[in-house]
Write a protein that holds these residues in place. Structure first.
Motif, PDB file in Angstrom:
ATOM      1  N   LEU A  25       0.841  -1.208   0.000  1.00  0.00           N
ATOM      2  CA  LEU A  25       0.000   0.000   0.000  1.00  0.00           C
ATOM      3  C   LEU A  25       0.873   1.254   0.000  1.00  0.00           C
ATOM      4  CD1 LEU A  25      -2.661  -1.358   2.426  1.00  0.00           C
ATOM      5  CD2 LEU A  25      -3.029  -0.696   0.053  1.00  0.00           C
ATOM      6  N   ASP A  39       0.296  -4.686  -7.668  1.00  0.00           N
ATOM      7  CA  ASP A  39      -1.093  -4.952  -7.285  1.00  0.00           C
ATOM      8  C   ASP A  39      -1.754  -5.970  -8.200  1.00  0.00           C
ATOM      9  OD1 ASP A  39      -0.926  -3.187  -9.398  1.00  0.00           O
ATOM     10  OD2 ASP A  39      -2.525  -1.855  -8.709  1.00  0.00           O
ATOM     11  N   TRP A 303      -5.324   4.337  -9.336  1.00  0.00           N
ATOM     12  CA  TRP A 303      -5.234   4.589  -7.897  1.00  0.00           C
ATOM     13  C   TRP A 303      -5.771   5.972  -7.507  1.00  0.00           C
ATOM     14  CZ3 TRP A 303      -3.470   1.602  -3.717  1.00  0.00           C
ATOM     15  CH2 TRP A 303      -3.114   0.293  -4.047  1.00  0.00           C
ATOM     16  N   TRP A 306      -8.310   5.952  -4.624  1.00  0.00           N
ATOM     17  CA  TRP A 306      -7.640   5.602  -3.363  1.00  0.00           C
ATOM     18  C   TRP A 306      -6.953   6.838  -2.788  1.00  0.00           C
ATOM     19  CZ3 TRP A 306      -2.912   6.175  -1.224  1.00  0.00           C
ATOM     20  CH2 TRP A 306      -2.670   5.469  -0.038  1.00  0.00           C
TER      21      TRP A 306
END
Ligand code: FES
Length: 509
Positions: A25, A39, A303, A306
């Motif tokens: 992460l 990922d 991403w 996120w």
């Protein structure tokens, strides 16, 4: 050995599996992302990563010790291999996540963790080496030997023995000089010097260790937030210390080294006594390097949500920030007179709209009212609020590595200032104080080595690197760089160009 991204390795031997530094992460306030991305690792690889026999994490930096991943993914039946660090912080963190099985190692001492499978963990424990220290792992399964050095700056290679596979960092992992407020041409010069010293250090290790296979590892990250995009080296012209593995591969080849083995997450390096082979899970495995802009933009897109959610979790401004910092830091300052004396000047910490003065000479924290200062940091308020709310004891890990700030200083690099920010607990500050007070013992020796037409003391005054391995003469014939951390010395006078209080003993050859 299967790369699982950055410094991460899934090591499979005939006896057991060891997962090293599983980082998945984004770290440091959503600044660092794993490059190339990890990922999309095959399920079969992830299943092994999540249930290893042994887990080894080299140190506490968030791109190695991924707390969120550990919390949710690694089996608690796993036995943790613990480096011999001077503080127990790492073990305490593991225990907080529910790990109960540990092998506590001693520095550089081999231990058999399964029949015929030996490991040793080599530690570096000065404050410069990061929070609580840094470490390297040597694995010997009876037929081949892996050295996972990641970011660790080993300075004694004498006990290492022959190595088959060396996983080695070559890129930068610091905020310097990108965040510094200096004219662009000076910054370009600083970037170039830093990048050259990183490569010089890595190449010194490659020659000194002489492994059959060298695997570029542990960086660089990539930066997917548009605010930090300029830290990605795409054209090669960026003001950034993060060149990727293709540049290291090129330099090794130019240096006559043909043992470099490139990997991306999912690539497997198999080492036998006879052979070294690399198998890539993705047939288009060079795309992250060869079509980097396209690759990073796609990764950024994937991403984006996120990152937006992550930023929404940063701490809002409070009314109590100054009071909290004062109550936290003034007792630490009182306990560290030698650290304060070594810093010797005020530092201005501007947290958004709040200017906080750290008065090191007098051991006080107060609102800045125009006093002179020699160091300054300008940091978004919500980041300072977040690390204060968490009582983060190491701001290099918790904040500075994010590169989301600017800095200025009047003179040269001041190691003790950063040691202060890495030591924001009584336990850590006691170590910083002992180091600044000179009560940590630095071995003295009469050993010397010849560098060009000079004879110098053998061990670097900074962190005692063996200059027989790490000392390099610059093109001018009278400046030596210690490639372990890039400090320079004028061999005509012995003066250290980075820290005036650390000259080197030198005489003509
Ligand atoms: S040991 Fe750090 S520069 Fe020499």
């Amino acid at each position: 050995m299967t790369s699982i991204g950055h410094a991460g390795i899934l090591v499979e031997t005939g006896q057991a599996t060891i997962v090293c530094d599983p980082w998945f992460l984004p770290a440091f306030f959503g600044s660092w992302f794993v490059f190339p991305r990890n990922d999309r690792l095959p399920d079969a690889v992830m299943a092994k990563v999540e249930r290893p026999d042994f887990l080894y994490i080299s140190h506490l930096h968030a791109d190695h010790f991924d707390e969120a991943f550990l919390a949710d993914h690694i089996s608690r039946d796993t036995t943790v291999l613990l480096p011999d660090f001077p503080t127990s912080e790492m073990e305490q963190l593991y225990r907080r996540f529910g790990f109960t099985r540990f092998v506590r190692t001693e520095d550089a001492k081999a231990v058999e963790i399964a029949p015929g499978l030996q490991i040793s963990i080599h530690v570096q424990t000065s404050l410069t080496d990061g929070p609580g220290g840094d470490s390297a792992l040597l694995v010997d399964d009876g037929s081949t030997r892996l050295l996972n050095m990641n970011d660790c700056r080993l300075h004694d290679l004498s006990t290492m023995g022959p190595i088959d596979a060396l996983w080695l960092q070559f890129s930068g992992a610091i905020w310097y000089p990108m965040v510094y407020e200096v004219p662009e041409e000076d910054k370009r010069r600083q970037v170039k010097a830093k990048v050259e010293s990183q490569f010089a250090r890595a190449i010194s290790y490659v020659h000194a260790i002489g492994a059959r296979a060298v695997v570029p590892s542990a960086g660089p990250p990539c930066f997917l937030d548009e605010d930090l995009w300029g830290n990605n080296v795409i054209t090669g012209d960026e003001l950034s210390i993060f060149p990727d593995a293709t540049e290291f591969e090129r330099r090794l080849r130019a240096d006559g080294v043909d043992t470099c083995r490139m990997v991306v997450p999912g690539s497997c390096v198999e080492v036998t006594e006879a052979d070294v082979t690399v198998t890539h899970a993705d047939p288009d495995w060079r795309r992250p390097f060869d079509r980097k802009l396209e690759y990073l933009r796609e990764y950024q897109q994937d991403w984006a949500s996120w990152l937006t959610a992550h930023k929404a979790g940063w701490h809002a401004p409070s009314d109590t920030l100054l009071d909290e910092v004062r109550a936290w830091w003034e007792p630490l300052l009182a306990a560290a007179p030698s650290v304060r004396k070594a810093i010797g000047a005020n530092a201005l910490l501007t947290a958004g709209d709040l200017p906080i003065l750290i008065d090191f000479p007098n051991g006080q924290v107060r609102r800045h009212a125009g006093e002179a200062y020699a160091y300054s940091f300008t940091i978004p308020r919500e980041l300072v609020e977040t690390v204060v709310a968490r009582r983060a004891v190491d701001w290099s890990n918790a904040l500075f590595l994010s590169c989301r700030f600017t800095a200025w200083r009047e003179g040269g690099y001041k190691e003790e200032l950063y040691n202060f920010f890495k030591s924001l607990s009584p336990e850590r500050m006691a170590r910083a104080e002992a180091q600044a007070a000179g009560t940590t013992v630095i071995p003295q020796t009469d050993d010397e080595v010849t560098i060009g037409s000079f004879v110098v003391e053998r061990f670097c005054p900074h962190r005692q690197a063996d200059l027989g391995t790490f000392g390099e003469l610059d093109g001018d014939g009278c400046t030596m760089t210690c490639t372990l951390h890039g400090w320079k010395f004028d061999l005509r006078t012995g003066a250290c160009l980075n820290a005036p209080d650390r000259p080197i003993r030198v005489r003509p050859a």
